[in-house]
Design an enzyme around this catalytic site. Structure first.
Site, PDB file in Angstrom:
ATOM      1  N   HIS A  91     -26.205 -14.318 -35.339  1.00 45.16           N
ATOM      2  CA  HIS A  91     -26.948 -13.758 -34.281  1.00 45.16           C
ATOM      3  C   HIS A  91     -28.061 -13.187 -34.646  1.00 45.16           C
ATOM      4  O   HIS A  91     -28.851 -13.310 -33.570  1.00 45.16           O
ATOM      5  CB  HIS A  91     -26.322 -12.479 -33.606  1.00 45.16           C
ATOM      6  CG  HIS A  91     -24.854 -12.771 -33.956  1.00 45.16           C
ATOM      7  ND1 HIS A  91     -23.543 -11.856 -34.135  1.00 45.16           N
ATOM      8  CD2 HIS A  91     -23.858 -13.845 -34.024  1.00 45.16           C
ATOM      9  CE1 HIS A  91     -22.623 -12.130 -33.449  1.00 45.16           C
ATOM     10  NE2 HIS A  91     -22.559 -13.495 -33.670  1.00 45.16           N
ATOM     11  N   ILE A  98     -33.031 -12.389 -31.120  1.00 42.17           N
ATOM     12  CA  ILE A  98     -31.673 -11.781 -31.438  1.00 42.17           C
ATOM     13  C   ILE A  98     -30.055 -12.326 -30.185  1.00 42.17           C
ATOM     14  O   ILE A  98     -30.946 -11.888 -29.072  1.00 42.17           O
ATOM     15  CB  ILE A  98     -31.480 -10.410 -31.909  1.00 42.17           C
ATOM     16  CG1 ILE A  98     -33.325  -9.875 -32.482  1.00 42.17           C
ATOM     17  CG2 ILE A  98     -30.836  -9.807 -32.283  1.00 42.17           C
ATOM     18  CD1 ILE A  98     -33.511  -8.707 -32.803  1.00 42.17           C
ATOM     19  N   CYS A  99     -29.395 -12.240 -30.320  1.00 38.28           N
ATOM     20  CA  CYS A  99     -28.474 -12.503 -29.949  1.00 38.28           C
ATOM     21  C   CYS A  99     -27.142 -11.236 -30.047  1.00 38.28           C
ATOM     22  O   CYS A  99     -26.370 -11.465 -30.660  1.00 38.28           O
ATOM     23  CB  CYS A  99     -27.775 -14.195 -30.404  1.00 38.28           C
ATOM     24  SG  CYS A  99     -26.191 -13.701 -28.824  1.00 38.28           S
ATOM     25  N   LEU A 100     -28.187 -10.643 -28.757  1.00 38.17           N
ATOM     26  CA  LEU A 100     -27.468  -8.678 -28.861  1.00 38.17           C
ATOM     27  C   LEU A 100     -27.700  -8.487 -27.390  1.00 38.17           C
ATOM     28  O   LEU A 100     -28.188  -8.819 -26.971  1.00 38.17           O
ATOM     29  CB  LEU A 100     -27.762  -8.030 -29.457  1.00 38.17           C
ATOM     30  CG  LEU A 100     -27.464  -6.932 -30.084  1.00 38.17           C
ATOM     31  CD1 LEU A 100     -26.237  -6.778 -30.598  1.00 38.17           C
ATOM     32  CD2 LEU A 100     -28.542  -5.790 -30.398  1.00 38.17           C
ATOM     33  N   TRP A 154     -28.464 -16.672 -22.550  1.00 33.87           N
ATOM     34  CA  TRP A 154     -27.649 -16.098 -24.163  1.00 33.87           C
ATOM     35  C   TRP A 154     -25.878 -15.773 -23.275  1.00 33.87           C
ATOM     36  O   TRP A 154     -25.769 -16.275 -22.304  1.00 33.87           O
ATOM     37  CB  TRP A 154     -27.712 -14.787 -24.480  1.00 33.87           C
ATOM     38  CG  TRP A 154     -28.732 -14.283 -24.368  1.00 33.87           C
ATOM     39  CD1 TRP A 154     -29.932 -13.949 -24.140  1.00 33.87           C
ATOM     40  CD2 TRP A 154     -29.632 -15.187 -26.043  1.00 33.87           C
ATOM     41  NE1 TRP A 154     -31.123 -13.963 -24.752  1.00 33.87           N
ATOM     42  CE2 TRP A 154     -30.851 -14.608 -26.104  1.00 33.87           C
ATOM     43  CE3 TRP A 154     -28.873 -15.498 -27.407  1.00 33.87           C
ATOM     44  CZ2 TRP A 154     -32.202 -14.723 -27.510  1.00 33.87           C
ATOM     45  CZ3 TRP A 154     -29.065 -15.262 -28.579  1.00 33.87           C
ATOM     46  CH2 TRP A 154     -31.490 -15.554 -28.571  1.00 33.87           C
TER      47      TRP A 154
END
Lengths: 161, 348
Positions: A91, A98-100, A154
């Site tokens: 991620h 950051i994919c959060l 996202w």
């Protein structure tokens, strides 16, 4: 501090300043385990050192987080990226994005830098493999000219890591 | 102790706590009791509540039941632990007595003493209740669904911000500028109808009336969302709004001139005979003195002041009502007729 995004950023509001000062004091008394705040005189950009938790893929490795606060923090989420080289993770893109979800759509003003750090460490710790996201090259190419990850639309699909 | 006695005690607990008591197992007794502080009758004064689980073994009451917290509101970990410890302590003291009601009462006692918000405002991170400053603490509020507390100022700031964000989204989704106001209003209505928000701490859905109540209290209802303000900006420039404002200013001025009284004099003006010079001279002399005093400060009104008193009085009274016409040369006779007609319209 020399990047274009930093100079064009709006200064922190008074409320944001008060809140960040409070967070900084809290951090100094009780820092989240595995994190170290690099002391600077810039309240609007925090550089934080992360050390991988023992017993995980990233044990003993150290990475740097860059946290930039918007004018209306904590109403708006801070921009959180890894300073490259970013840890290889399904991620985390090689440009540090950051994919959060909590950093974007699911941000809540009740969260703090400290709670973000704990989430990030948990994300690192649960990683099954040191791997880049499948679309890493395409994404990084699209992000040239220092685009903020907050402008990315996202898509949060994987809740296992 | 005999099973019957224990069963009888359970019945007693059920009788005391009614619907708040949920029996999981009659024997050995296992129950959940929903407990509130004694002050909880006033819901705005309740900041904590808890569902206490009591699970007795076959050796009850020689062996005290196991106490746990099934669910709670407004209690952080520290206070939850405190609650369990104090109930468990009493349970040990009362060993070999039937104790279920006493344990519940201890819990209520504890909850009552804990019935205040604890810790910091989750938004600004400063204490909700500042013991040191005492009464200097900022006002705070509580979400009824989850009992999370915030400073009023903080939650309103957040609320306004998310309203503004969703407005922006609505705005950007509609490309045509001509339908902007309509879209705004629709967006506003959508939000009112949606009437749900999510707690910043636990994301539990709450009714927007929780927040609106605070907005009312703080008197910032007008700032509820920026959309309304934007719509206002358009309305403010409209002719109808200009006229409305002029009317208001006229009434306000009249009120100032007459030291707050409008009604009796207004009735006088409406009398048709008023505009005949003979009829007016006597009653108007007094008010002419007061009104001319203020009028002299306004050069634009001098021409009117100089005209005959019968014309002057209604003219001065409603002078700003005629602001629109002031620039146009008009003879006083026309003006009077105009006034009569207008007042009749507005009063019919």
């Amino acid at each position: 501090m020399t990047s274009p995004s930093a100079s064009s950023r709006k200064a922190l509001s008074k409320i944001a300043c008060n809140r960040l000062q409070k967070e900084l004091v809290e951090w100094q008394v009780n820092p989240p385990a595995g994190f170290k705040h690099k002391v600077t005189d810039n309240l609007q950009r925090w550089i934080i050192e992360v050390t991988g938790a023992p017993g995980t893929l990233y044990a003993g490795e150290t990475y740097q987080l860059q946290v930039d606060f918007p004018e209306h923090y904590p109403m708006e989420a801070p921009q959180v990226i890894f300073v490259p080289p970013a840890p290889p993770h399904p991620h985390i893109y090689s440009n540090g994005h950051i994919c959060l979800d909590i950093l974007y759509d699911s941000w809540s003003p009740a969260m703090t830098v400290s709670s973000i750090c704990i989430s990030l460490l948990s994300m690192l710790s649960s990683s099954p493999a040191k791997q880049r996201p499948a679309d890493n090259d395409r994404y990084v190419k699209n992000c040239k000219n220092g685009r903020s990850p907050k402008e990315t639309r996202w898509w949060f699909h994987d809740d296992k890591v | 102790m005999a099973e019957e006695e224990v069963m009888a005690e359970l019945e007693a607990v059920e009788a005391v706590y009614g619907d708040d008591c949920q029996v999981i197992e009659p024997y050995p007794p296992h129950l959940h009791v929903h407990l509130k502080p004694r002050t909880a009758d006033i819901s705005s004064q309740q900041f904590v509540e808890a569902t206490i689980g009591m699970r007795a073994g076959s050796q009850y009451p020689e062996e005290p039941p196991v106490i746990s917290i099934i669910d709670s509101k407004g209690l952080d970990e520290r206070r939850q632990k405190l609650l369990i410890t104090s109930i468990s302590d009493i349970a040990f003291e009362l060993a070999s007595c039937l104790m279920l009601v006493a344990l519940c009462e201890e819990a209520v006692e504890r909850l009552t003493s804990m019935n205040h918000p604890d810790g910091d405002c989750p938004l600004c991170l400063y204490p909700l209740l500042d013991e040191d400053s005492g009464s200097n603490s900022l006002p705070f509020m509580k979400l009824m669904s989850c009992f999370h507390c915030f400073h009023c100022d903080c939650i309103i700031r957040w609320w306004n911000f998310i309203q503004m964000q969703s407005e922006k989204e609505i705005m950007s989704s509609s490309s045509s500028t001509s339908s902007r106001i309509v879209t705004d209003q629709q967006g506003m209505r959508k939000m009112m109808e949606g009437s749900m928000g999510k707690c910043p701490v636990c994301r539990k859905v709450f009714l927007t009336k929780d927040i609106e109540h605070v907005l009312d209290l703080v008197g910032t209802g007008a700032q509820l969302d920026s959309g309304r303000i934007e719509v206002d900006a358009d309305i403010l420039q409209s002719d109808s709004e200009k006229i409305r404002r002029q009317k208001f200013e006229a009434v306000l001025k009249l009120q100032q001139e007459n030291s707050g009284l409008i009604e009796p004099k207004r009735n006088e003006v409406l009398l048709p005979g008023m505009f005949l010079p003979q009829a007016v001279t006597a009653p108007s002399s007094e008010s002419d003195m007061t009104s001319s005093g203020t009028q002299n400060n306004d050069p634009s009104d001098k021409s009117e002041t100089n005209s005959s008193s019968s014309v002057n009085r209604p003219g001065s009274r409603k002078q700003s009502n005629s602001n629109m016409r002031r620039h146009r040369p008009q003879n006083s006779r026309n003006q009077v007729r105009h006034w009569v007609r207008k007042d009749n319209v507005s009063n019919n």
